[in-house]
Design a protein around this motif. Structure first.
Motif, PDB file in Angstrom:
ATOM      1  N   GLN A  81      70.061  18.647  59.112  1.00 26.84           N
ATOM      2  CA  GLN A  81      68.869  17.922  59.566  1.00 26.84           C
ATOM      3  C   GLN A  81      67.761  18.029  58.530  1.00 26.84           C
ATOM      4  N   ARG A  94      56.215  10.583  69.684  1.00 29.34           N
ATOM      5  CA  ARG A  94      55.690  11.930  69.901  1.00 29.34           C
ATOM      6  C   ARG A  94      54.165  11.881  69.942  1.00 29.34           C
ATOM      7  N   TYR A 105      72.066  15.422  66.316  1.00 32.02           N
ATOM      8  CA  TYR A 105      70.720  14.885  66.197  1.00 32.02           C
ATOM      9  C   TYR A 105      70.819  13.394  65.856  1.00 32.02           C
ATOM     10  N   TYR A 155      64.392  10.911  59.111  1.00 35.47           N
ATOM     11  CA  TYR A 155      63.833  11.638  60.247  1.00 35.47           C
ATOM     12  C   TYR A 155      64.919  11.920  61.276  1.00 35.47           C
ATOM     13  N   TYR A 156      64.741  13.018  62.019  1.00 33.30           N
ATOM     14  CA  TYR A 156      65.720  13.431  63.027  1.00 33.30           C
ATOM     15  C   TYR A 156      65.045  13.675  64.364  1.00 33.30           C
ATOM     16  N   GLN A 157      65.822  13.469  65.440  1.00 36.28           N
ATOM     17  CA  GLN A 157      65.326  13.729  66.786  1.00 36.28           C
ATOM     18  C   GLN A 157      66.444  14.315  67.643  1.00 36.28           C
ATOM     19  N   SER A 213      68.833   4.708  73.728  1.00 37.38           N
ATOM     20  CA  SER A 213      67.528   4.215  73.303  1.00 37.38           C
ATOM     21  C   SER A 213      67.216   2.834  73.867  1.00 37.38           C
ATOM     22  N   GLU A 225      61.385   7.502  71.546  1.00 36.24           N
ATOM     23  CA  GLU A 225      61.352   7.847  70.121  1.00 36.24           C
ATOM     24  C   GLU A 225      59.958   8.182  69.613  1.00 36.24           C
ATOM     25  N   ASN A 249      60.500  15.555  65.131  1.00 40.83           N
ATOM     26  CA  ASN A 249      61.210  15.078  66.322  1.00 40.83           C
ATOM     27  C   ASN A 249      60.789  13.670  66.743  1.00 40.83           C
ATOM     28  N   ALA A 250      60.327  12.852  65.813  1.00 43.88           N
ATOM     29  CA  ALA A 250      59.925  11.476  66.102  1.00 43.88           C
ATOM     30  C   ALA A 250      60.761  10.517  65.275  1.00 43.88           C
ATOM     31  N   LEU A 251      61.078   9.353  65.868  1.00 43.54           N
ATOM     32  CA  LEU A 251      61.834   8.316  65.177  1.00 43.54           C
ATOM     33  C   LEU A 251      61.063   7.017  65.025  1.00 43.54           C
ATOM     34  N   SER A 275      69.389  10.284  63.807  1.00 43.01           N
ATOM     35  CA  SER A 275      68.632  10.152  62.554  1.00 43.01           C
ATOM     36  C   SER A 275      68.225   8.703  62.337  1.00 43.01           C
TER      37      SER A 275
END
Length: 781
Positions: free
Chosen positions: A480, A167, A529, A504-506, A572, A165, A215-217, A531
């Motif tokens: 998204q 970046r 995606y 946020y979404y990945q 995850s 998760e 693209n980060a969670l 979220s």
């Protein structure tokens, strides 16, 4: 070299640089430039140049102040015989207050991320105890970041989120991973990929991510790399914990600077001495070249690459080694990222174009009992390539108290995978497929920041939207849409109340998107995606320029998490071991939450003390929303993390550092003895299977360790020599783990049908925790 050996009682150096206006790019005259903590400095001349004499060696930041301009505190720089030429940019203060008080504080505040942001400077990177200049380990000093006492891994686990998760960015260029021997589909590895000699500082976001970092969670690590020296050339050699490195920086002509580094590991030798069953070896190289065409245009080119080889140490005995060797594959990887950033300064507007290409070639190979004499023993052969080409165009504009940032992103990905793998679910079968996936992604983002004239109130409103052509749902940008809001109030001098909320979404990993069944059908075309909605609020108190105390609460709620069809576990919760994750049938039906409180205290006295302590109390859990079941502890639910780390500088360039760490016990899952003993099941993966009906119902004990580091540096007229001793886990603390279930290789019922035959099993005691001393040497000329 004779000048290098000419020792003085105390060698003093000079600092030179230039101060310019950020918008006009013109030099500024009469700017006061001070060395923070020393109270010595000088003023700029008509060409914006300054020169500070008689500076003792060490690591310092500079402060620039001038009436009508905002006071600036720079990043940290090493002052020695090759002190770099420092360029400082200042921004005009549109609203002049009646009284100006200048305070040099190392604690930065950013309008877009007033919470969940830590800036890691050169001093911390160079001398953090137990980290050996590896940024993944330096980050573990901070709130919300867990460390693993099990195995030799650098997985970044932030606020209860998984290792996939996060970046990473180098001067604005995204890189897929910052570790060697990365787990494809996640991250992590035994050692960092980036040479610390190239790093100027790191912005670590555990939340409140900027809109231009998608693209980060769980976290974003934004690295700022050093510029090459436009005045001198130097070479530096370092013998570290796991590698020997050679770096150089300097200039080519009058407009171009460079920094370059090459490293070669000796981990194979170290691990062989330690008697470990796997022998990793790596080589990496990195560079940065920056050309300033004129005062308004510049181009930065950078690259980072690594070659990884992991062999199995088959010549050692012992049950622990036997167990690891039974399932661990041989790994070969090549990875690189090449990128360029063109930047144009047009008054209050700055335009940038970033173009990059990343490549990962990953190969895993495993034979049953490591017997390669027959192809019938083959259990895993994976050959996978991920390639990404990314384009980002961005504009940043500033007007008085406002700042606007907006941009677009385009991404083309090519993923291929040839996999042969023996698998056992309800029965033994073979997964044998080839994937050739082409994927397009696109995104838009914008953020507006406001800072009140007296700087007592700040606010930032941002939005981002991402899409992909993987399936029809992902194509729709509005699905998204990622709004975010940050605010901060100055309640009193040095006391701030701040908060942030955002969505946020990945995108799921390529290993999941490209997975196929035997009928050559993409299994996971229905995925969404993932979220996460994040909310955090905190108080920060800086009673003076050397201390900061903060308290922050956070809540994260996950939706559409990829869930394994075979075992009912979110993706995850995997990824903290070598190999590949995501290459299985998944559904976007898991939801999760992580919430907690973080406390942190920092005390920084220039050239004397760097003390940091943090406590995180939290929970991390998930559930299958289809079953409407209760929440279950995730793999990262350690409940608490405590770190106390400090470095004290003594006279004559001696320093001593110490770090005490303690982490709550990880949850774990008991083995399924019945399934594991089946010959067909054991032969498929070479290790025991978990009983996922009892997922994470057990918990390990808490673990603590103590690291120390001692440094001595010699500064001479034309060179620098440093030596350090870093000892991880000096108390040799041990963590008792559950007994491992292991096959003896003897079949208990050989006369039974093949599908019913079982191995005689045995239990192997397991514990982790090793005292690991390292002697490091650096030499710069």
């Amino acid at each position: 070299m004779l000048g290098c050996l000419a020792f003085a009682q105390q060698t003093l150096y000079k600092i030179e640089g230039t101060v310019i206006d950020r918008n006009t790019r013109e030099p500024l005259e009469f700017v006061n430039v001070l060395v923070v903590g020393l109270n010595i400095g000088s003023s700029t001349d008509a060409e914006g140049r300054f020169r500070i004499e008689q500076v003792p060696p060490g690591i310092y930041a500079l402060q620039a102040s001038m009436l009508g301009y905002k006071t600036v505190t720079t990043s940290e720089y090493r002052v020695n015989h090759r002190s770099p030429h420092i360029q400082i940019e200042m921004e005009e203060e549109k609203t002049q207050l009646s009284e100006v008080t200048v305070t040099a504080s190392p604690f930065q505040r950013i309008t877009e991320s007033p919470v969940s942001l830590r800036v890691i400077g050169l001093q911390e990177i160079e001398k953090a105890p137990g980290a050996n200049r590896d940024i993944s380990r330096v980050v573990q000093n901070y709130p919300g970041v867990a460390f693993s006492p099990v195995g030799y891994r650098n997985d970044l686990i932030v606020r209860g989120g998984g290792p996939s998760e996060n970046r990473f960015f180098l001067d604005g260029v995204e890189i897929p991973n910052i570790n060697h021997f990365s787990t494809q589909g996640a991250s992590g590895g035994p050692v960092g990929l980036i040479d610390a000699d190239l790093i100027r500082n790191v912005k670590f976001y555990s939340g409140a991510f900027p809109a231009n970092r998608g693209n980060a969670l769980s976290s974003v690590l934004d690295f700022s790399l050093r510029d090459g020296d436009m005045e001198h050339r130097s070479v530096k050699a370092t013998l570290g914990a796991s590698e020997v490195s050679l770096s150089s920086n300097g200039h080519i002509g009058e407009k171009t600077s460079y920094v370059v580094s090459v490293r070669q590991s000796y981990l194979q030798m170290l691990f062989k001495v330690l008697g470990l069953p796997f022998l990793p070896k790596y080589t990496d190289a990195s560079f940065k070249v920056k050309t300033r065409f004129d005062s308004h245009n510049e181009l930065t080119l950078l690259g980072l690459g690594g070659i990884d080889r992991m062999k199995l140490n088959l010549g050692i005995d012992g049950e622990d080694a036997e167990y690891i060797l039974s399932y661990l594959p041989k790994i070969e990887q090549e990875t690189f990222t090449l990128g360029g950033v063109y930047r144009h300064y047009a008054g209050p507007h700055v335009q940038s174009v970033t173009l990059s290409h990343s490549y990962l070639n990953n190969r895993n190979l495993k034979y049953r009992d490591n017997d390669e004499s027959s192809e019938e023993n083959l259990t895993l052969r994976l050959r996978s390539v991920e390639q990404e080409t990314k384009l980002r165009m961005e504009n940043t504009s500033r007007w008085d108290v406002w700042k606007l940032n907006a941009g677009i992103e385009l991404n083309y990905s090519h993923y291929t995978n040839t996999t042969y793998q023996q698998v056992y679910t309800q029965e033994a079968h073979t997964s044998d497929y080839y994937t050739d996936l082409n994927l397009f992604r696109w995104g838009l983002y914008a953020s507006m920041d406001y800072t009140a004239p007296d700087e007592r109130f700040t606010a930032s409103l941002g939005v981002r939207a991402d899409a992909s052509n993987y399936n029809d749902k992902m194509k729709e940008l509005w699905r998204q849409l990622s709004p975010r809001l940050s605010v901060s109030w100055k309640l009193a001098d040095g006391l701030y109340l701040s908060g942030h909320t955002g969505l946020y979404y990945q995108l799921p990993p390529y290993t999941a998107l490209g997975f196929k069944e035997e009928n050559n059908r993409y299994v996971n075309r229905h995925l969404d995606y993932t979220s996460v909605s994040q909310t955090s609020a905190g108080l920060t108190w800086t009673p003076n320029e050397t201390m900061e105390l903060s308290a922050e609460g956070f809540y994260k709620y996950y939706k559409n998490m990829p869930l394994s069809v075979a075992d009912g576990i979110p993706l995850s919760c995997k990824g903290n071991d070598y190999g590949v994750i995501g290459n299985e049938a998944l559904v976007s039906d898991a939801e999760g939450r992580a919430y907690g409180v973080e406390l942190m205290f920092k005390w920084l006295i220039v050239q004397r003390l760097n003390l940091s302590s943090s406590l995180t109390v939290f929970k991390s859990e998930f559930r299958d929303r289809r079953k409407e079941s209760d929440y279950i502890s995730s793999a990262w639910d350690n409940r608490f993390i405590l770190n106390v780390s400090g470095t004290y500088n003594f006279p004559k360039q001696w320093s001593v550092g110490m770090k005490a760490s303690c982490i709550g016990g990880s949850p774990y899952t008991p083995y399924d003895a019945e399934k594991s003993s089946l010959v067909s099941a054991w032969n498929a993966q070479g290790k025991a299977y978990y009983n996922y009906d009892l997922y994470n119902t057990e918990r390990l004990s808490a673990f603590g360790q103590l690291d120390i580091r001692v440094d001595k540096t010699f500064y001479w007229k034309k060179c620098m020599f440093g030596i350090y001793l870093d000892i991880q886990n000096i108390t040799a603390s041990k963590l008792r783990q559950p007994d491992v279930l292991m096959s003896t290789g003897q079949i208990d019922n050989p006369s039974a049908p093949l599908a019913e035959q079982r191995y005689v099993m045995k239990s192997i005691k397991q514990e982790s925790g090793t005292l690991l001393p390292t002697l490091g040497i650096t030499f710069e000329y």
